[in-house]
Design a protein around this motif. Structure first.
Motif, PDB file in Angstrom:
ATOM      1  N   LYS A   1      34.632  39.612  20.249  1.00 20.97           N
ATOM      2  CA  LYS A   1      34.963  39.901  18.815  1.00 20.97           C
ATOM      3  C   LYS A   1      36.458  40.009  18.586  1.00 20.97           C
ATOM      4  N   SER A   2      36.827  39.430  17.710  1.00 16.78           N
ATOM      5  CA  SER A   2      38.129  39.571  17.160  1.00 16.78           C
ATOM      6  C   SER A   2      39.155  39.142  18.025  1.00 16.78           C
ATOM      7  N   VAL A   3      38.960  38.336  18.948  1.00 17.69           N
ATOM      8  CA  VAL A   3      39.787  37.817  19.858  1.00 17.69           C
ATOM      9  C   VAL A   3      40.772  36.836  19.332  1.00 17.69           C
ATOM     10  N   TYR A   4      42.179  36.830  19.500  1.00 14.73           N
ATOM     11  CA  TYR A   4      43.077  35.882  18.799  1.00 14.73           C
ATOM     12  C   TYR A   4      43.969  35.149  19.983  1.00 14.73           C
ATOM     13  N   ILE A   5      43.687  33.732  19.969  1.00 10.75           N
ATOM     14  CA  ILE A   5      44.069  32.901  20.852  1.00 10.75           C
ATOM     15  C   ILE A   5      45.173  31.964  20.261  1.00 10.75           C
ATOM     16  N   TYR A   6      46.469  31.945  20.571  1.00  8.75           N
ATOM     17  CA  TYR A   6      47.241  31.241  19.833  1.00  8.75           C
ATOM     18  C   TYR A   6      47.369  29.888  20.432  1.00  8.75           C
ATOM     19  N   ARG A   7      48.133  29.032  19.629  1.00 14.37           N
ATOM     20  CA  ARG A   7      48.425  27.519  20.004  1.00 14.37           C
ATOM     21  C   ARG A   7      48.626  27.251  21.539  1.00 14.37           C
ATOM     22  N   ASP A   8      48.183  26.147  22.048  1.00 10.88           N
ATOM     23  CA  ASP A   8      48.731  26.133  23.457  1.00 10.88           C
ATOM     24  C   ASP A   8      48.171  27.011  24.522  1.00 10.88           C
ATOM     25  N   VAL A   9      47.603  27.949  24.387  1.00 10.79           N
ATOM     26  CA  VAL A   9      47.237  28.631  25.138  1.00 10.79           C
ATOM     27  C   VAL A   9      45.949  28.037  26.197  1.00 10.79           C
ATOM     28  N   GLU A  10      46.137  28.177  27.545  1.00 10.05           N
ATOM     29  CA  GLU A  10      45.157  27.451  28.601  1.00 10.05           C
ATOM     30  C   GLU A  10      44.523  28.534  29.279  1.00 10.05           C
ATOM     31  N   ILE A  11      42.995  28.468  28.934  1.00 13.48           N
ATOM     32  CA  ILE A  11      42.323  29.533  29.512  1.00 13.48           C
ATOM     33  C   ILE A  11      41.206  28.598  30.815  1.00 13.48           C
ATOM     34  N   GLY A  12      41.167  29.008  31.626  1.00 13.64           N
ATOM     35  CA  GLY A  12      40.126  28.159  32.662  1.00 13.64           C
ATOM     36  C   GLY A  12      38.434  28.597  32.335  1.00 13.64           C
ATOM     37  N   ASN A  13      37.863  28.403  33.739  1.00 12.79           N
ATOM     38  CA  ASN A  13      36.404  28.267  33.607  1.00 12.79           C
ATOM     39  C   ASN A  13      35.854  29.821  33.763  1.00 12.79           C
ATOM     40  N   ASN A  14      34.711  30.101  33.417  1.00 11.51           N
ATOM     41  CA  ASN A  14      34.321  31.497  33.732  1.00 11.51           C
ATOM     42  C   ASN A  14      35.071  32.654  33.247  1.00 11.51           C
ATOM     43  N   VAL A  15      35.745  32.509  32.132  1.00  9.76           N
ATOM     44  CA  VAL A  15      36.872  33.663  32.057  1.00  9.76           C
ATOM     45  C   VAL A  15      35.959  34.614  30.704  1.00  9.76           C
ATOM     46  N   LYS A  16      36.231  36.132  31.124  1.00  5.22           N
ATOM     47  CA  LYS A  16      35.626  36.895  30.004  1.00  5.22           C
ATOM     48  C   LYS A  16      36.594  37.540  29.411  1.00  5.22           C
ATOM     49  N   ILE A  17      36.871  37.462  28.010  1.00  4.64           N
ATOM     50  CA  ILE A  17      38.053  38.126  27.214  1.00  4.64           C
ATOM     51  C   ILE A  17      37.171  38.888  26.357  1.00  4.64           C
ATOM     52  N   GLN A  18      37.556  40.300  26.435  1.00  2.57           N
ATOM     53  CA  GLN A  18      37.040  41.447  25.704  1.00  2.57           C
ATOM     54  C   GLN A  18      37.361  41.415  24.288  1.00  2.57           C
ATOM     55  N   ASN A  19      36.750  42.307  23.453  1.00  3.62           N
ATOM     56  CA  ASN A  19      37.127  42.450  21.873  1.00  3.62           C
ATOM     57  C   ASN A  19      38.420  42.722  21.889  1.00  3.62           C
ATOM     58  N   PHE A  20      39.049  42.162  20.685  1.00  8.65           N
ATOM     59  CA  PHE A  20      40.464  42.566  20.103  1.00  8.65           C
ATOM     60  C   PHE A  20      41.675  42.202  20.914  1.00  8.65           C
ATOM     61  N   VAL A  21      41.366  41.334  21.929  1.00 10.30           N
ATOM     62  CA  VAL A  21      42.460  40.704  22.840  1.00 10.30           C
ATOM     63  C   VAL A  21      43.048  39.820  21.972  1.00 10.30           C
ATOM     64  N   SER A  22      44.666  39.880  22.173  1.00 12.25           N
ATOM     65  CA  SER A  22      45.418  38.715  21.910  1.00 12.25           C
ATOM     66  C   SER A  22      46.326  38.048  22.782  1.00 12.25           C
ATOM     67  N   ILE A  23      46.161  36.701  22.685  1.00 13.31           N
ATOM     68  CA  ILE A  23      46.670  35.814  23.873  1.00 13.31           C
ATOM     69  C   ILE A  23      47.651  34.940  23.059  1.00 13.31           C
ATOM     70  N   TYR A  24      48.998  34.812  23.594  1.00 19.00           N
ATOM     71  CA  TYR A  24      49.864  34.110  22.925  1.00 19.00           C
ATOM     72  C   TYR A  24      50.566  32.984  23.666  1.00 19.00           C
ATOM     73  N   LYS A  25      51.225  31.998  22.942  1.00 19.91           N
ATOM     74  CA  LYS A  25      51.758  30.814  23.367  1.00 19.91           C
ATOM     75  C   LYS A  25      52.227  31.150  24.739  1.00 19.91           C
ATOM     76  N   GLY A  26      52.207  30.318  25.740  1.00 20.12           N
ATOM     77  CA  GLY A  26      53.003  30.311  27.119  1.00 20.12           C
ATOM     78  C   GLY A  26      52.150  30.862  28.149  1.00 20.12           C
ATOM     79  N   VAL A  27      51.059  31.536  27.572  1.00 15.53           N
ATOM     80  CA  VAL A  27      49.966  32.012  28.591  1.00 15.53           C
ATOM     81  C   VAL A  27      49.046  31.168  29.198  1.00 15.53           C
ATOM     82  N   LYS A  28      48.837  31.296  30.409  1.00 13.90           N
ATOM     83  CA  LYS A  28      47.707  30.406  31.110  1.00 13.90           C
ATOM     84  C   LYS A  28      46.944  31.476  31.895  1.00 13.90           C
TER      85      LYS A  28
END
Length: 170
Positions: free
Chosen positions: A42-69
Motif C-alpha cells: 500500500k502507498s509504495v512509490y517507485i520512481y522512474r528507472d528503478v530496477e526491482i528483481g524477482n520475489n521482492v516484497k516491499i512493505q507499505n509506504f516505502v519510497s524508492i528513487y531513481k538510481g536504486v537497484k
C-alpha cells in the motif's frame, strides 16, 4: 497483463513480471522495471528507472528513487535514497548516486539507506537504522548511524560465533 494491479494503483510502466501484486494507492513511474512474483504494498512509490528483481516484497509506504537497484529475494520495509544533497528539486540526473540492495537482504521498518551504499547479499538492517556505509554480505547492522553488530545466516538469525576457513573461531 500477467500481474495484479489494485484499481487505485497508478502504474505507468509495462515492464512488470508475471505474478506480481501491486496494492492500493501504489505509484509506479514510467521506466521502472519490476520482476516476477513481487509484492508492492500500500502507498509504495517507485520512481522512474528503478530496477526491482524477482520475489521482492516491499512493505507499505516505502519510497524508492531513481538510481536504486534491488536484486532478487529482497524484503524492504523502509526507504532508500538516491541524492547526496537532497533539496526541493532534482536539477539533473548528475546528482543521482547508484544504490544497490543485493539478493536476499532484509531492511527493517523505518530505516533509511543513504545513496551510494551497497547492502550485501543476505545482510540484515535493523529497524530504525540509518545506513551510511556499505554492509558486507550476511552483515547485521543497526543504529543511527548503523554499525556492524555481527552476522546472520541465510535464515536471518544472528550467528553466535563465526568459524574462519582455518577452523578458528573469529
Amino acid at each position: 497483463m500477467g500481474y495484479f494491479k489494485h484499481p487505485t494503483a497508478v502504474v505507468e510502466t509495462e515492464d512488470i513480471g508475471d505474478g506480481t501484486k501491486i496494492w492500493h494507492f501504489a505509484h509506479v513511474r514510467e521506466g521502472a522495471k519490476i520482476g516476477r512474483n513481487c509484492i508492492i504494498g500500500k502507498s509504495v512509490y517507485i520512481y522512474r528507472d528503478v530496477e526491482i528483481g524477482n520475489n521482492v516484497k516491499i512493505q507499505n509506504f516505502v519510497s524508492i528513487y531513481k538510481g536504486v537497484k534491488i536484486e532478487d529475494d529482497v524484503f524492504m520495509s523502509s526507504s532508500v535514497t538516491n541524492d547526496p544533497y537532497p533539496g526541493a528539486f532534482i536539477w539533473s540526473d548528475d546528482k543521482i548516486v547508484p544504490t544497490l540492495v543485493k539478493r536476499g537482504a532484509s531492511i527493517g521498518a523505518n530505516s533509511t539507506i543513504i545513496c551510494g551504499v551497497v547492502i550485501g547479499e543476505h545482510a540484515m538492517v535493523g529497524a530504525g537504522s540509518v545506513v551510511t556505509r556499505d554492509v558486507p554480505p550476511f552483515g547485521l547492522v543497526y543504529g543511527v548511524p548503523a554499525r556492524l553488530r555481527g552476522f546472520v545466516c541465510y535464515c536471518g538469525r544472528k550467528l553466535e560465533r563465526i568459524v574462519g576457513e582455518d577452523d578458528r573461531i573469529i
